[in-house]
Design a protein around this motif. Structure first.
Motif, PDB file in Angstrom:
ATOM      1  N   VAL A   1      38.768  57.729  33.876  1.00 13.51           N
ATOM      2  CA  VAL A   1      39.327  56.957  34.987  1.00 13.51           C
ATOM      3  C   VAL A   1      38.755  55.544  34.984  1.00 13.51           C
ATOM      4  O   VAL A   1      37.544  55.349  34.908  1.00 13.51           O
ATOM      5  N   LEU A   2      39.654  54.565  35.055  1.00 13.60           N
ATOM      6  CA  LEU A   2      39.231  53.173  35.122  1.00 13.60           C
ATOM      7  C   LEU A   2      39.651  52.600  36.473  1.00 13.60           C
ATOM      8  O   LEU A   2      40.486  53.193  37.165  1.00 13.60           O
ATOM      9  N   ALA A   3      39.084  51.478  36.807  1.00 10.15           N
ATOM     10  CA  ALA A   3      39.496  50.823  38.051  1.00 10.15           C
ATOM     11  C   ALA A   3      39.365  49.323  37.863  1.00 10.15           C
ATOM     12  O   ALA A   3      38.500  48.839  37.121  1.00 10.15           O
ATOM     13  N   VAL A   4      40.241  48.590  38.539  1.00  9.60           N
ATOM     14  CA  VAL A   4      40.247  47.141  38.372  1.00  9.60           C
ATOM     15  C   VAL A   4      40.762  46.492  39.657  1.00  9.60           C
ATOM     16  O   VAL A   4      41.502  47.112  40.419  1.00  9.60           O
ATOM     17  N   GLY A   5      40.323  45.274  39.888  1.00  9.16           N
ATOM     18  CA  GLY A   5      40.843  44.538  41.043  1.00  9.16           C
ATOM     19  C   GLY A   5      39.898  44.576  42.227  1.00  9.16           C
ATOM     20  O   GLY A   5      38.702  44.852  42.093  1.00  9.16           O
ATOM     21  N   GLU A   6      40.454  44.317  43.393  1.00 11.23           N
ATOM     22  CA  GLU A   6      39.634  44.233  44.605  1.00 11.23           C
ATOM     23  C   GLU A   6      39.047  45.568  45.029  1.00 11.23           C
ATOM     24  O   GLU A   6      38.164  45.618  45.871  1.00 11.23           O
TER      25      GLU A   6
ATOM     26  N   THR B   1      33.317  31.222  41.270  1.00 14.71           N
ATOM     27  CA  THR B   1      34.712  31.126  41.684  1.00 14.71           C
ATOM     28  C   THR B   1      34.911  29.869  42.519  1.00 14.71           C
ATOM     29  O   THR B   1      33.967  29.276  43.021  1.00 14.71           O
ATOM     30  N   SER B   2      36.182  29.478  42.635  1.00 14.76           N
ATOM     31  CA  SER B   2      36.484  28.330  43.482  1.00 14.76           C
ATOM     32  C   SER B   2      37.614  28.714  44.427  1.00 14.76           C
ATOM     33  O   SER B   2      38.354  29.650  44.179  1.00 14.76           O
ATOM     34  N   THR B   3      37.715  28.012  45.533  1.00 17.28           N
ATOM     35  CA  THR B   3      38.765  28.299  46.515  1.00 17.28           C
ATOM     36  C   THR B   3      39.481  27.027  46.904  1.00 17.28           C
ATOM     37  O   THR B   3      38.857  25.967  47.043  1.00 17.28           O
ATOM     38  N   LYS B   4      40.763  27.146  47.143  1.00 10.36           N
ATOM     39  CA  LYS B   4      41.553  26.043  47.710  1.00 10.36           C
ATOM     40  C   LYS B   4      42.335  26.610  48.870  1.00 10.36           C
ATOM     41  O   LYS B   4      42.781  27.755  48.819  1.00 10.36           O
TER      42      LYS B   4
ATOM     43  N   LEU C   1      39.179  37.280  45.375  1.00 11.04           N
ATOM     44  CA  LEU C   1      39.995  36.204  44.807  1.00 11.04           C
ATOM     45  C   LEU C   1      40.513  36.669  43.453  1.00 11.04           C
ATOM     46  O   LEU C   1      39.933  37.552  42.827  1.00 11.04           O
ATOM     47  N   VAL C   2      41.599  36.041  42.986  1.00 11.65           N
ATOM     48  CA  VAL C   2      42.203  36.573  41.770  1.00 11.65           C
ATOM     49  C   VAL C   2      41.484  36.198  40.473  1.00 11.65           C
ATOM     50  O   VAL C   2      41.494  36.987  39.526  1.00 11.65           O
ATOM     51  N   ALA C   3      40.834  35.031  40.425  1.00 11.37           N
ATOM     52  CA  ALA C   3      40.268  34.597  39.136  1.00 11.37           C
ATOM     53  C   ALA C   3      39.372  35.657  38.482  1.00 11.37           C
ATOM     54  O   ALA C   3      39.560  35.980  37.303  1.00 11.37           O
ATOM     55  N   PRO C   4      38.423  36.234  39.208  1.00  7.99           N
ATOM     56  CA  PRO C   4      37.599  37.251  38.559  1.00  7.99           C
ATOM     57  C   PRO C   4      38.402  38.496  38.152  1.00  7.99           C
ATOM     58  O   PRO C   4      38.043  39.173  37.184  1.00  7.99           O
ATOM     59  N   LEU C   5      39.493  38.755  38.875  1.00  7.84           N
ATOM     60  CA  LEU C   5      40.288  39.937  38.528  1.00  7.84           C
ATOM     61  C   LEU C   5      40.940  39.767  37.162  1.00  7.84           C
ATOM     62  O   LEU C   5      41.086  40.719  36.407  1.00  7.84           O
ATOM     63  N   TRP C   6      41.339  38.523  36.875  1.00  6.66           N
ATOM     64  CA  TRP C   6      41.950  38.284  35.550  1.00  6.66           C
ATOM     65  C   TRP C   6      40.923  38.580  34.457  1.00  6.66           C
ATOM     66  O   TRP C   6      41.251  39.170  33.436  1.00  6.66           O
TER      67      TRP C   6
END
Ligand code: SRM
Ligand SMILES: Cc1cc2nc3c(=O)[nH]c(=O)nc-3n(C[C@H](O)[C@H](O)[C@H](O)COP(=O)(O)OP(=O)(O)OC[C@H]3O[C@@H](n4cnc5c(N)ncnc54)[C@H](O)[C@@H]3O)c2cc1C
Ligand code: SF4
Ligand code: FES
Lengths: 826, 112
Positions: A283-288, A326-329, A299-304
């Motif tokens: 079993v793998l897991a990814v994302g938030e 990470t950065s935010t706008k 945020l999405v950048a680390p998810l990529w």
């Protein structure tokens, strides 16, 4: 290793990969996998939402009307079909059986997997207040929420957004564009506090308010109310805000229920290794939904990056995920906000701050060991990408440090990297001071004519005399024109600013400034939140300029004024209740005696100011001590404050054989009129009944010596470090005139002296003649000063002790926690 | 077994640019600070100069100004900044799910 309770499609020998979650990370992981080896896995994706894979971060532009749903679809039907992916949408997985290697969907489908990928994202956090489940209370996470908001906006009315972070502000912006009256409730003192520092948070708040939103910071929601549908939000402070729609955007929690149920190792998120593998190798897991190395993400950048590591692992070329900055706008049209990295400063970290009030710009870079570690940009975010790149690569910025804050074009522009050279290269017609329209040529000629300091330049051609943002340029011009002959200007308030106290005070009033962050922004402070010298001064200047309106900043006060008692060398406090004019009574004395015994005070002493001082009180006991003193009618004596201390009196005509007037009574009346007032420094008054002057009135800030024909009024005395005898201000005939003059004098001192300047040095600086010119000839001007004092007193004569006794700022007095070390230490 | 971290409360119980204390019976208090940016730090509540209560000082940037004689102490290293020399022990701290946790061993050392 095959394990297949449900037969695979005939002839298909590929491993079956099931993905739970048709969102951003789940689908991106599949894309990465297809890019590496399109033939390796048979893929089935289950999605709870009845939609194809879309770009969740673009929900905000959809809400704001800048995009349609079709425009934010990442992968449409054709992608699933073309890659042979089975999509089961609108059907969430409700159970995982790891032994049987199957998943069960809500519709009843049971399907077997060889590899399972959990990508369930996050659940919005719902604050547990009454009314949270009422219709009309929603979160902001998916397309369904956006549809709710659009429907509500169509009906019009008011919306309350709880949460002043990225999500909340984007929701508020969209709703406000769609015509709703929007109020944002934020529990913290500044907006987006996790991404922005106080200065940028303040600018953002001001800009949103200018767009018609109501922003309430420090707002704690107590309940959401309504009969069948939400009608209003109640705050803990009693405020009621009508609402037809409530959007909760207070944070997210990794969606882990399914994984926990299945017995996987779950902390805050589903725990994974560097290859996104959970505690079960299949079993793998990814994302938030994951927790990697103790971190969870929003945020999405680390998810990529995670998706890349995951695909590498699934195709036998493991690379491993490494967290990066990470950065935010903020995605609100017209408001440019950017933040990246760690901007909390800390050791060895230095701030480079640029503030340009006229263009609404604030930029702050945090540099440590010659490397950028954090950045906050407001108003001009054009260089955000460049700074972020320098930050992530860890490049040394030593060579371009001086010009760094001006941006990439300036800093890497070869010849102009030296700011001095850049200024030298400017043409004579180049405008240096935008506020006053002064050109470089005019400034240089003014320097040539003898203006050899910043101050004289400001005084002669007005350059940098208003907002001050060009101070650096003017200083460079001085250096270029004069070399070493530049004269140092008058002392600035502190290292955080190029302005002196008088400039700051003048501009606070002229520009109508209302808060410490606003002053720091408009006057180009070079530090993010000032220092222990300027913060108390600014707090006082604002308090003096805006009686009744300015909200005192407790954290900008010295400890004594925050605790309303005097700190002692051992960390305990001394307590001095007021004894009006030095008078006391059996009731007061008894109350003091009781307090001394009850709280075991080690000492009680008669002060040099004609009252009693109780020593050795613990911070925790202060409210209880005050409660007892209040009960006997006594209030704070402000022995700790930059404020009125005591009014010393002598016995006067009532008892003394030489007394000419009622000095005791006048002292009491003056103390009643002037106590509680905040001033630039401490202020002492005395009233003596005759020229023998037993109350030592001629070494006080304001002293009255009674004579047969009236009252001699003396000012500017000091009995402290450097003894100074008072100057005679004037003589008046009546008590009423003496009291008016006292009020007018105090107000002049309050409005014009510099913070921490007592009346003695103030009068030496401005001259007695000046003070007399303001108080004596013009009766109306004097009456106005006195009236301003009386007005400000109407807000400051509440006993601060009583407020604390009633529970205000309880946190100042109680420890957060206590520990009793136990034997296990040994 | 007792964990290595002590849970002392919610981070938002500490005023921004302010501090709270943790009482350790038989020893020095621990001062827990929150900066303008919301970062949490903990130090022994004792100035290296003459033992002023740092918790009562003014917090600005990443430092606190001691209430007794205005030394500036770094919140992250406990070192006196500028011309002054001296160091206050740092208590490791972390914030997890909004709760503030301080290092148990350092806390107990404060009492030793
Ligand atoms: C308690 C008291 C001494 C006493 O036991 O009599 C006292 C105690 C302190 N004085 Fe004083 N002064 C006290 C009367 C005086 C007097 C006499 C007077 O007011 O008639 C003077 C000289 C008169 C004057 O101010 O012009 C006096 C001139 C000072 C000075 C020098 C001020 C100056 O401008 O030169 C300081 C230092 C400062 O304020 O920066 C000072 C500072 C202090 C401080 C606040 C030191 C500090 O910063 O912590 C002491 C606080 C002790 C405490 O915790 O309570 N104290 N101090 C007196 C309190 C009077 C009251 O009832 O409020
Ligand atoms: C309005 C908004 C604006 C944003 N703006 C930005 C931004 O500007 N920059 C940025 O970096 N990030 C932004 N984000 C955050 C970003 O969208 C998320 O980081 C990202 O979507 C997380 O991807 P994910 O795949 O982990 O979760 P998601 O994209 O949420 O995908 C999870 C999916 O799993 C589904 N699911 C959950 N449980 C089950 C189940 N049991 N069975 C089947 N399916 C299930 C969910 O319905 C969902 O579709 C924003 C988020 C929102 C809501
Ligand atoms: S004279 Fe000095 S020691 Fe005495 S109370 Fe005043 S400040 Fe303290
Ligand atoms: S005790 Fe802290 S500065 Fe003196």
């Amino acid at each position: 290793m095959k394990h297949e309770p449900i037969p695979r499609p005939a002839g298909d020998t590929r491993d079956h990969l099931i993905v739970i979650g048709n969102g951003m990370a789940g689908c991106r992981a599949v894309e990465e996998l297809l890019a590496r080896d399109p033939a390796r896995y048979r893929v089935t994706i289950f999605g709870a939402e009845p939609l194809v894979n879309y770009n969740r971060i673009m929900l905000s532009p959809v809400l704001a009307g800048e995009k349609t749903f079709d425009e934010i679809v990442i992968n449409g039907r054709d992608w699933y079909d073309g890659n042979g992916i089975t999509l089961v949408s609108g059907d969430p997985i409700i159970a995982i059986d790891r032994d049987a290697r199957t998943v069960t969907a809500r519709s009843g489908i049971v399907m077997g997997y060889d590899r399972l990928l959990i990508a369930t994202g996050s659940d919005p956090f719902i604050i547990p207040v009454p009314g949270k489940d009422l219709p009309g209370v929603i979160s902001f996470r998916d397309m369904k929420d956006v549809e709710h908001m659009l429907a509500a906006a169509n009906r019009g009315g008011s919306a309350v957004v709880i949460g002043g972070g990225l999500l909340g502000l984007e929701a508020a912006h969209g709703l406000s564009l769609r015509g709703m009256k929007v109020t944002v409730l934020h529990i913290m003192p500044t907006l987006m506090e996790r991404q922005l520092d106080e200065a940028a948070g303040w600018l953002l708040k001001t800009a949103l308010e200018a767009r018609g939103q109501t922003i309430l910071t420090g707002a704690d929601t107590a309940a959401i109310v309504g009969e069948h549908h939400v009608e209003a939000v109640h705050l803990k402070d009693g405020t009621v805000i009508p609402a037809d729609l409530v959007v909760m955007a207070v944070g997210i929690r990794p969606s882990v229920a399914l994984a926990r149920e299945a017995g996987l190792d779950v902390g805050r998120g589903i725990r994974v290794d560097d290859h996104m593998v959970t505690s079960d190798p299949a079993v793998l897991a990814v994302g938030e939904c994951v927790e990697h190395d103790g971190q969870v993400y929003g945020l999405v950048a680390p998810l990529w990056d995670m998706c890349r590591a995951l695909a590498d692992g699934l195709t036998d070329a493991p690379s491993g995920y490494r967290p990066a900055a990470t950065s935010t706008k903020l995605k609100v049209a017209g408001l440019d906000v950017f933040s990246a990295g760690d901007f909390s400063g800390g050791d060895g970290a230095e701030d480079i701050v640029l503030r340009d009030a006229s263009r609404g710009i604030y930029k702050r870079l945090v540099v440590k060991d010659d490397r950028i570690v954090g950045a906050v940009l407001y108003g001009d975010t054009a260089d955000g990408g460049w700074y972020f790149d320098l930050l992530r690569r860890g490049d040394s910025v030593a060579a371009i440090r001086d010009a760094l804050i001006f941006g990439q074009a300036f800093a890497s522009g070869g010849g102009v990297a030296d700011p001095k050279a850049a200024v030298a290269a400017l043409s004579d017609t180049a405008e240096i001071c935008g506020c006053n329209g002064v050109t470089k040529g005019q400034i240089v000629s003014c320097i040539a004519k003898g203006a050899h300091s910043l101050d004289t330049v400001r005084a002669t051609c007005k350059a940098s005399a208003s907002c001050g943002s060009c101070t650096g340029l003017v200083e460079t011009l001085l250096a270029l024109t004069l070399g070493d002959e530049v004269e140092a200007g008058p002392k600035t308030m502190c290292k955080c600013t190029s302005f002196g106290h008088d400039d700051v005070r003048r501009e606070i009033v002229a520009q109508g400034m209302r808060s410490i962050p606003e002053v720091m922004q408009r006057l180009h402070w070079s530090t993010p939140d000032g220092c222990s010298s300027c913060r108390p001064a600014l707090n006082y200047y604002l308090l003096c300029a805006l009686p009744g309106e300015y909200v005192d900043d407790q954290q900008s006060r010295f400890v004594n004024e925050r605790l309303h008692a005097n700190i002692q060398k051992d960390g305990t406090y001394s307590v001095v209740p007021r004894m009006w004019g030095g008078l006391t009574s059996p009731k007061e004395l008894r109350a003091i005696a009781d307090v001394v015994e009850k709280f075991d005070a080690p000492m009680v002493k008669v002060t040099g100011g004609q009252r009693l001082d109780i020593f050795g009180i613990r911070k925790e006991d202060l409210p209880a001590v005050w409660a007892d003193l209040n009960a006997a009618g006594m209030v704070s004596g402000h022995a700790y404050g930059k404020s009125l201390r005591t009014v010393k009196t002598c016995v006067g005509s009532e008892w003394c054989r030489f007394g000419t007037q009622d000095s005791t009574g006048l002292g009491v009346r003056i103390e009643r009129a002037t106590w509680g007032s905040w001033m630039p420094h401490k202020f002492k008054i005395a009233v003596s009944g005759c020229p023998r002057n037993c109350a030592e009135a001629t070494i006080k800030d304001f002293g009255i010596v009674c004579v047969d024909s009236g009252y001699e009024l003396h000012v500017g005395g000091n009995g402290g470090i450097k003894v100074r005898v008072t100057d005679l201000l004037c003589k008046v005939a009546t008590e009423a005139e003496a009291m008016e003059m006292c009020a007018a004098f105090i107000q002049l001192y309050r409005e014009e002296a510099r913070y921490l300047e007592r009346t003695a040095p103030w009068i030496e600086r401005v001259g007695l003649a000046y003070v007399q010119s303001r108080l004596l000839p013009d009766v109306q001007a004097r009456a106005d000063l006195a009236a301003r004092f009386v007005y400000s007193q109407s807000f400051s004569q509440d006993d601060p002790w009583a407020a604390r006794v009633a529970g205000a700022e309880r946190e100042h007095h109680a420890p957060m926690a206590r520990f009793q070390p136990v034997g296990e230490m040994a | 077994m007792i964990g290595e971290w002590l849970d002392i409360g919610w981070a938002d119980e500490i005023p921004v640019r302010g501090s709270r204390t943790v009482r350790v019976e038989g020893g020095d208090d621990i001062a827990v600070f929150r900066t303008g940016e919301g970062k949490v730090f903990a130090l022994l509540d004792r100035c290296p100069h003459k033992h002023g209560r740092l918790s009562q000082g003014i917090v600005h940037g990443g430092a606190v100004a001691c209430p007794l004689h205005n030394w500036r102490i770094s919140l992250s290293t406990g070192e006196a900044l500028g011309e002054d020399k001296g160091c206050t022990p740092v208590v490791p701290v972390k914030v997890s799910g909004g709760r503030v946790l301080i290092c148990r061993a350092s806390t107990l050392k404060a009492a030793a």
